[in-house]
Design a protein around this motif. Structure first.
Motif, PDB file in Angstrom:
ATOM      1  N   ALA A   1       0.844  -1.189   0.000  1.00 25.78           N
ATOM      2  CA  ALA A   1       0.000   0.000   0.000  1.00 25.78           C
ATOM      3  C   ALA A   1       0.881   1.241   0.000  1.00 25.78           C
ATOM      4  O   ALA A   1       2.033   1.199   0.450  1.00 25.78           O
ATOM      5  N   ILE A   2       0.309   2.334  -0.502  1.00 20.84           N
ATOM      6  CA  ILE A   2       1.052   3.603  -0.543  1.00 20.84           C
ATOM      7  C   ILE A   2       0.087   4.746  -0.289  1.00 20.84           C
ATOM      8  O   ILE A   2      -1.010   4.786  -0.847  1.00 20.84           O
ATOM      9  N   THR A   3       0.480   5.669   0.581  1.00 24.51           N
ATOM     10  CA  THR A   3      -0.364   6.820   0.870  1.00 24.51           C
ATOM     11  C   THR A   3      -0.174   7.893  -0.211  1.00 24.51           C
ATOM     12  O   THR A   3       0.720   7.796  -1.052  1.00 24.51           O
ATOM     13  N   SER A   4      -0.998   8.922  -0.154  1.00 27.64           N
ATOM     14  CA  SER A   4      -0.869  10.001  -1.124  1.00 27.64           C
ATOM     15  C   SER A   4       0.472  10.722  -0.973  1.00 27.64           C
ATOM     16  O   SER A   4       0.983  11.302  -1.933  1.00 27.64           O
ATOM     17  N   GLY A   5       1.046  10.651   0.217  1.00 24.84           N
ATOM     18  CA  GLY A   5       2.340  11.269   0.458  1.00 24.84           C
ATOM     19  C   GLY A   5       3.526  10.380   0.160  1.00 24.84           C
ATOM     20  O   GLY A   5       4.675  10.813   0.296  1.00 24.84           O
ATOM     21  N   GLY A   6       3.244   9.128  -0.235  1.00 25.41           N
ATOM     22  CA  GLY A   6       4.321   8.226  -0.631  1.00 25.41           C
ATOM     23  C   GLY A   6       4.799   7.252   0.427  1.00 25.41           C
ATOM     24  O   GLY A   6       5.753   6.510   0.198  1.00 25.41           O
ATOM     25  N   ARG A   7       4.147   7.236   1.567  1.00 22.53           N
ATOM     26  CA  ARG A   7       4.544   6.263   2.599  1.00 22.53           C
ATOM     27  C   ARG A   7       4.045   4.887   2.186  1.00 22.53           C
ATOM     28  O   ARG A   7       2.907   4.733   1.753  1.00 22.53           O
ATOM     29  N   THR A   8       4.907   3.866   2.339  1.00 19.26           N
ATOM     30  CA  THR A   8       4.587   2.535   1.840  1.00 19.26           C
ATOM     31  C   THR A   8       4.517   1.506   2.962  1.00 19.26           C
ATOM     32  O   THR A   8       5.089   1.683   4.041  1.00 19.26           O
ATOM     33  N   ASN A   9       3.827   0.412   2.650  1.00 23.74           N
ATOM     34  CA  ASN A   9       3.682  -0.699   3.582  1.00 23.74           C
ATOM     35  C   ASN A   9       3.633  -1.967   2.757  1.00 23.74           C
ATOM     36  O   ASN A   9       2.976  -1.992   1.707  1.00 23.74           O
ATOM     37  N   TYR A  10       4.321  -3.024   3.209  1.00 28.16           N
ATOM     38  CA  TYR A  10       4.396  -4.265   2.445  1.00 28.16           C
ATOM     39  C   TYR A  10       4.070  -5.475   3.310  1.00 28.16           C
ATOM     40  O   TYR A  10       4.371  -5.500   4.502  1.00 28.16           O
ATOM     41  N   ALA A  11       3.513  -6.492   2.673  1.00 25.22           N
ATOM     42  CA  ALA A  11       3.385  -7.782   3.325  1.00 25.22           C
ATOM     43  C   ALA A  11       4.786  -8.354   3.525  1.00 25.22           C
ATOM     44  O   ALA A  11       5.683  -8.146   2.701  1.00 25.22           O
ATOM     45  N   ASP A  12       4.969  -9.092   4.628  1.00 30.13           N
ATOM     46  CA  ASP A  12       6.295  -9.655   4.912  1.00 30.13           C
ATOM     47  C   ASP A  12       6.795 -10.531   3.767  1.00 30.13           C
ATOM     48  O   ASP A  12       7.994 -10.575   3.484  1.00 30.13           O
TER      49      ASP A  12
END
Length: 121
Positions: free
Chosen positions: A50-61
């Motif tokens: 996932a990625i926010t509008s500001g570019g912060r990301t999150n990933y599955a392990d």
């Protein structure tokens, strides 16, 4: 009306790479979070990145260090660069976006129809 259209899926050998794209179109005021999910045969839909509008990301392990999510806000498009693909990455990949259609409207959840990624020799 808002549409999300994915592209870039296909058949790739283990260790190979693919780049998925998802373009949002229609009556869009703003796009907040965007994400990729996948659903393997016989399993539920799971968040990949996932990625926010500001570019912060999150990933599955399971994909950390192999996949990279990015977005082009000017084009209302989100990408998923997938490297070092494994057979267990085989799934239908769905694009998701939280979109507001007008200034005073809350975000709504939109989904693409999915694109199939098959990793096999």
């Amino acid at each position: 009306q808002v549409q999300l259209v994915e592209s870039g899926g296909g058949l790739v050998q283990p260790g190979g790479s693919l780049r998925l794209s998802c373009a949002a179109s229609g009556s869009i005021f703003s796009i907040n979070a965007m994400a990729w999910y996948h659903q393997a045969p016989g399993k539920g839909r799971e968040l990949v990145a996932a990625i926010t509008s500001g570019g912060r990301t999150n990933y599955a392990d399971s994909v950390k260090g192999r996949f990279t999510i990015s977005r082009d806000n000017a084009k209302n498009t989100v990408y998923l660069q997938m490297n070092s693909l494994k057979p267990e990455d085989t799934a239908v990949y769905y694009c998701n976006a939280h979109i507001s259609i007008a200034p005073d409207y809350d975000d709504m959840d939109y989904w693409g129809k999915g694109t199939l990624v098959t990793v096999s020799s």
